[in-house]
Design an enzyme around this catalytic site. Structure first.
Site, PDB file in Angstrom:
ATOM      1  N   LYS A   1      24.568 -19.745  23.810  1.00 33.91           N
ATOM      2  CA  LYS A   1      24.968 -18.335  23.788  1.00 33.91           C
ATOM      3  C   LYS A   1      25.816 -18.040  25.028  1.00 33.91           C
ATOM      4  O   LYS A   1      26.993 -18.369  25.063  1.00 33.91           O
ATOM      5  CB  LYS A   1      23.737 -17.448  23.654  1.00 33.91           C
ATOM      6  CG  LYS A   1      23.028 -17.648  22.305  1.00 33.91           C
ATOM      7  CD  LYS A   1      21.846 -16.756  22.129  1.00 33.91           C
ATOM      8  CE  LYS A   1      21.296 -16.795  20.711  1.00 33.91           C
ATOM      9  NZ  LYS A   1      20.853 -18.127  20.255  1.00 33.91           N
TER      10      LYS A   1
ATOM     11  N   SER B   1      16.692  -9.896  20.325  1.00 37.33           N
ATOM     12  CA  SER B   1      18.077 -10.031  19.887  1.00 37.33           C
ATOM     13  C   SER B   1      18.527  -8.999  18.868  1.00 37.33           C
ATOM     14  O   SER B   1      19.723  -8.762  18.718  1.00 37.33           O
ATOM     15  CB  SER B   1      18.300 -11.432  19.301  1.00 37.33           C
ATOM     16  OG  SER B   1      17.476 -11.640  18.171  1.00 37.33           O
TER      17      SER B   1
ATOM     18  N   HIS C   1      18.533 -14.858  24.832  1.00 36.59           N
ATOM     19  CA  HIS C   1      19.537 -13.803  24.986  1.00 36.59           C
ATOM     20  C   HIS C   1      19.521 -13.196  26.390  1.00 36.59           C
ATOM     21  O   HIS C   1      20.251 -12.242  26.656  1.00 36.59           O
ATOM     22  CB  HIS C   1      19.333 -12.715  23.938  1.00 36.59           C
ATOM     23  CG  HIS C   1      19.726 -13.137  22.555  1.00 36.59           C
ATOM     24  ND1 HIS C   1      21.002 -12.975  22.064  1.00 36.59           N
ATOM     25  CD2 HIS C   1      19.017 -13.746  21.573  1.00 36.59           C
ATOM     26  CE1 HIS C   1      21.060 -13.448  20.833  1.00 36.59           C
ATOM     27  NE2 HIS C   1      19.870 -13.918  20.506  1.00 36.59           N
TER      28      HIS C   1
END
Length: 396
Positions: free
Chosen positions: A243, A185, A213
């Site tokens: 996310k 990340s 991610h």
């Protein structure tokens, strides 16, 4: 207050502030979209994990409201008593299809997943090989397991092979796991999963990929493991639902036996109230959207590449990112904090990230373009980056 506690707090807070390491928390008024309102100022938002813009998606809001009407605002219990709703079963079946696995289990957060799954599978008789840049939740999950933690140089396959061989051939451990982020990340680079799988097969390592991610971003949305076609080779796929998916929570996907075991051994599953009905239904809708179309995924990558090319052409150090995550590496912590503040004053919200999140001397602002950004927004952001970069001598 205890005198010793008061002295401890004041000393540490002053030290953090003096060294440019104290994080000021900004309050967002309203939704967290491509443009946000912070203290009355409209800012182009380049610090959100809302990769696909789903956190403000109208369809997701509709289904969440409907679930509240039909199932209430809370699940009412832990999953093992009577907190498992039909909505949770539907979500987990959907996640398994999405990830290409036999089964999946949902947790209250991605952090909870790593705390739960690592500790459930590994113990003090085992060893965990862990990439040195793994997320804090992985590090904490490894510590809780009480397994021997062996740090592996970042994405260094020679070091992984060497340490795997040493750990397995030592005879000291019953099981050995290798754990890595799918997408890292802070730098946006991608784990070398094909080589990792090859080494894992050679030494019979358990493989664990934290794809927080990568889910929604890699593999046309299905994640980093799917990107490499390794769904049958990775033992545990973990991901977040907060996310790219746009809501909240996390999941672990794998074989049916693995998921059955986690449901009786993973402590956050056993002792924490289940995901709320509204969130659960919204997550399921989001995952179905990603399986039905790659439109948002494709727009994310188009915007990510556009911003990355623009920043690089201006002379910023954007590292070696392979994903839409685009760091501008400044270096000095105080300069990094100043750079971030000046961006905000000019109209761009790009949060500074410094030690201990990244190594000392590698302070950066991390840019997270989303599918919701327009080219006009990105052009304006690039113009502001150029102005502030020249003002602070970050670029020439």
């Amino acid at each position: 207050m205890s005198k010793i506690l008061d002295e401890f707090l004041k000393s540490n807070l002053n030290d953090l502030k003096d060294n440019g390491l104290y994080n000021e928390i900004n309050v967002v008024s309203g939704a967290n979209g491509a443009v946000i309102n912070v203290e009355g100022q409209e800012l182009i938002n380049l610090s959100s994990n809302n990769y696909l813009g789903l956190a403000t998606n109208e369809k997701l809001k509709e289904v969440a409201k409907s679930a509240v009407d039909s199932h209430g605002v809370g699940a009412g219990a832990v999953r093992t008593i009577n907190g498992t709703l039909d909505l949770h079963v539907e979500l987990e079946e959907t996640l398994a299809r999405f990830k290409g696995t036999e089964a999946a289990v949902a947790f209250q957060s991605g952090f909870n997943c790593n705390m739960a799954a690592i500790q459930a599978v590994m113990n003090k008789e085992d060893a965990i090989l862990s990439d040195e840049l793994n997320h804090a939740s992985i590090i904490d999950g490894c510590r809780l397991s009480r397994a021997k933690i062996i740090r592996v140089n970042h994405s260094d396959m020679d070091d992984l092979r060497k340490k795997a061989k040493e750990a397995v051939e030592s005879g000291l451990y019953k099981k050995v796991m290798y754990i890595t982020d799918g997408v890292f990340s802070m730098d946006g680079d991608v784990a070398k999963l094909p080589e990792i799988v090859e080494i894992a097969k050679e030494f019979d390592l358990i493989t664990y990929v934290d794809d927080a991610h990568g889910s929604g971003v890699m593999g046309k949305g299905a994640g980093t493991v799917k990107h490499f076609g390794l769904e049958k080779d990775i033992d545990l796929q973990m991901g977040t639902l907060s996310k790219a998916i746009g809501v909240v929570g996390g999941y672990v996907a794998g074989t049916q036996d693995l998921i059955d075991y986690l449901k009786v051994a993973a402590r956050p599953f056993l002792f924490s109230t289940a995901l709320t009905p509204g969130d659960t239904r919204a997550i399921t809708e989001a995952v179905n959207m990603l399986m039905a179309s790659t439109e948002l995924h494709d727009r994310l990558w188009e915007n990510g590449n556009y911003l990355k090319d623009g920043l690089k052409s201006l002379g910023f150090n954007i590292g070696s990112s392979e994903t839409p995550i685009t760091p501008c590496i400044i270096g000095d912590e105080k300069t990094t904090q100043t750079f971030s503040r000046r961006l905000m004053e000019e109209g761009v919200y790009a949060k500074s990230i410094v030690f201990p999140t990244v190594a000392r001397g590698t302070g950066r602002v991390r840019n997270m373009p989303t599918a919701s950004h327009t080219k006009e927004m990105l052009d304006e952001a690039l113009s502001i980056y150029e102005k502030v970069g020249r003002e602070l001598n970050v670029i020439s």
